[in-house]
Design an enzyme around this catalytic site. Structure first.
Site, PDB file in Angstrom:
ATOM      1  N   GLY A 171       0.741  -1.116   0.056  1.00 28.50           N
ATOM      2  CA  GLY A 171       0.108  -0.053   0.035  1.00 28.50           C
ATOM      3  C   GLY A 171       0.851   1.200   0.023  1.00 28.50           C
ATOM      4  N   ASN A 221      -7.645   4.565   8.646  1.00 32.79           N
ATOM      5  CA  ASN A 221      -7.131   3.240   9.080  1.00 32.79           C
ATOM      6  C   ASN A 221      -7.077   3.425  10.718  1.00 32.79           C
ATOM      7  OD1 ASN A 221      -4.982   5.355   7.966  1.00 32.79           O
ATOM      8  ND2 ASN A 221      -3.902   4.445   9.594  1.00 32.79           N
ATOM      9  N   CYS A 247       1.988   2.330  12.666  1.00 33.39           N
ATOM     10  CA  CYS A 247       3.364   2.947  12.404  1.00 33.39           C
ATOM     11  C   CYS A 247       3.923   3.834  13.310  1.00 33.39           C
ATOM     12  CB  CYS A 247       3.103   3.582  11.063  1.00 33.39           C
ATOM     13  SG  CYS A 247       1.981   2.729   9.931  1.00 33.39           S
TER      14      CYS A 247
HETATM   15  C1  LIG Z   1      -1.685  -0.385   5.945  1.00 35.78           C
HETATM   16  C2  LIG Z   1      -2.229   1.336   5.279  1.00 35.78           C
HETATM   17  C3  LIG Z   1      -1.271   1.717   4.438  1.00 35.78           C
HETATM   18  C4  LIG Z   1       0.184   0.905   4.085  1.00 35.78           C
HETATM   19  O1  LIG Z   1       0.062  -0.425   3.460  1.00 35.78           O
HETATM   20  P1  LIG Z   1       1.280  -1.128   3.588  1.00 35.78           P
HETATM   21  O2  LIG Z   1       0.889  -2.201   2.600  1.00 35.78           O
HETATM   22  O3  LIG Z   1       1.440  -1.570   4.915  1.00 35.78           O
HETATM   23  O4  LIG Z   1       2.417  -0.348   3.040  1.00 35.78           O
HETATM   24  C5  LIG Z   1      -1.606   2.658   3.737  1.00 35.78           C
HETATM   25  N1  LIG Z   1      -2.733   3.341   3.921  1.00 35.78           N
HETATM   26  C6  LIG Z   1      -3.776   2.913   4.613  1.00 35.78           C
HETATM   27  C7  LIG Z   1      -4.860   3.682   4.875  1.00 35.78           C
HETATM   28  C8  LIG Z   1      -3.474   1.764   5.447  1.00 35.78           C
HETATM   29  O5  LIG Z   1      -4.157   1.267   6.273  1.00 35.78           O
END
Ligand SMILES: *Cc1c(COP(=O)(O)O)cnc(C)c1O
Length: 400
Positions: free
Chosen positions: A73, A155, A329
């Protein structure tokens, strides 16, 4: 006493579904081909890649060539933000980006990074419920705006943005619109036509797929400069040998997630409501962060006055209950969440918040267990909190 782990941190990551693992396994050992190779194993890998791309395109309402596989992501967000902004700048379209105050850091920090290349940004505020106001977007759009990025569902607080409406405004102005839909997949309908988006990020590990693999949807005709240079993979938009087992896993997880979406949303909503009601009823001085109705089925983010969320996480962990604070994070740092402060919460309120995110394997009895344990933990933490001494009268119900 809990005798098993109660995992309530699905917004951070989810466990791989065994059926997904099953689908991935052959591509580690039996089918080790590189999709760029001309020989038979290479062609088998290419076929797996094509099949996976078709699954993703179908789920999103996109065309095959509009799907770029990435390493997750964060990478999808970086490619969307930097790739579009720099391509637009190269075409002389301008240097202005619009995003929101509650984005994931993979969006916010990518936007900040672009400042050194001459970009400026307008960061849209949110209201007390956590919503970006479409009127604010309208007012922020300028002739030199080259990209707008507003997430689908947050998130931390789970709030769902009016993405289709925001996308329609961008389209009126001819400005590409990106949404980070990472938290939405598996819980909400995600169709790029209905949502009026030009770019959309997703990642497999948030819907019971493997970590380190994601995708970016890019509408045909959207200017995009690759951010990884090398071979010509992904139609020259993302160099590097494709993560074939991961991509197969992403597609398998997405198929399952789409199949089960109605069940999943209903299942999670019932657990979430049980948890929110239970905590608000049992413990004075608690509040839900973010809108109650327009939120992800699995998200309950609660403020517990006069305690530190991080201390609560440790007490929960001792009982085998896994929850999260602001975001995975930033945990470990005591900085208040940028999302909660954007809602208008004070730093003290933001620090006092705990995020519970339910999922597939969570049961009603698990939530009962949590509801049984949490009031005692809150009482213990408040007993040693200087702030709560000052407010003892309002909390007397807990101290007895
Ligand atoms: C987890 C998350 C990401 C990051 O995704 P990764 O695959 O861990 O790099 C980005 N945006 C949101 C909203 C997330 O919840």
């Amino acid at each position: 006493m809990t005798n098993r782990t109660i995992y309530l941190d699905h917004a951070a990551t989810t466990a791989l579904d065994p059926r997904v693992l099953e689908a991935m396994l052959p591509y580690f050992t039996q089918q080790p081909g590189n999709p760029s190779s001309i020989h038979h194993p290479g062609r088998t890998a290419l076929q797996a890649l094509d099949d996976a791309r078709e699954v993703v395109a179908l789920a999103l309402g996109a065309k095959l060539r509009e799907v770029i596989f990435t390493g997750g992501g964060s990478e999808a967000n970086n490619l969307a933000i930097k790739g579009v902004a720099l391509a637009q700048q190269q075409r002389g379209r301008g240097n202005h980006i619009i995003t929101s105050a509650i984005e994931h850091h993979a969006v916010l920090h990518a936007v900040e990074y672009l400042a050194q290349f001459g970009f400026t940004a307008t960061i849209l505020p949110v209201d007390a419920h956590g919503f970006v106001r479409p009127a604010d977007l309208r007012a922020a759009l300028r002739a030199d705006t080259v990209l707008v990025s507003v997430m689908y569902a947050n998130n931390e607080i789970g709030v769902i943005q009016p993405v289709a409406e925001l996308g329609a405004i961008c389209r009126e102005h001819g400005v590409p619109f990106h949404t980070d839909a990472v938290q939405a997949l598996g819980s909400l309908p995600v169709n790029v036509q209905d949502l009026n988006v030009d770019l959309l990020s997703l990642t497999a590990h948030k819907f019971y797929g493997p970590k380190g693999v994601g995708a970016l949807y890019v509408r045909r005709g959207t200017p995009l400069l690759p951010q990884l240079n090398g071979g010509g993979q992904e139609r020259r938009r993302r160099a590097g040998t494709e993560n074939v087992p991961g991509i197969v896993g992403l597609a398998a997880a997405l198929s399952l997630a789409e199949e089960q979406r109605d069940w999943y949303a209903t299942h999670c909503t019932a657990l979430r409501e049980h948890l929110i009601d239970g905590i608000l009823e049992r413990i004075p001085g608690t509040r839900l962060n973010g809108d109650r109705a327009q939120r992800l089925p699995n998200n309950a983010n609660l403020a517990f006055d006069y305690i530190e969320g991080e201390s609560m996480l440790l007490l929960l962990d001792q009982q085998g209950i896994c929850a999260g604070s602001g975001s995975a994070c930033t945990s470990g740092s005591l900085d208040p969440s940028h999302v909660l402060t954007a809602l208008g919460r004070t730093p003290e309120e933001a620090i006092s918040s705990v995020r519970f995110t339910v999922g597939k394997a969570v049961t009603h009895a698990d939530i009962d267990q949590v509801l049984e344990l949490v009031p005692g933990m809150v009482a213990r933490l408040r007993a040693v909190s200087p702030l709560s001494q000052e407010h003892a009268a309002t909390l007397s119900a807990v101290e007895t």
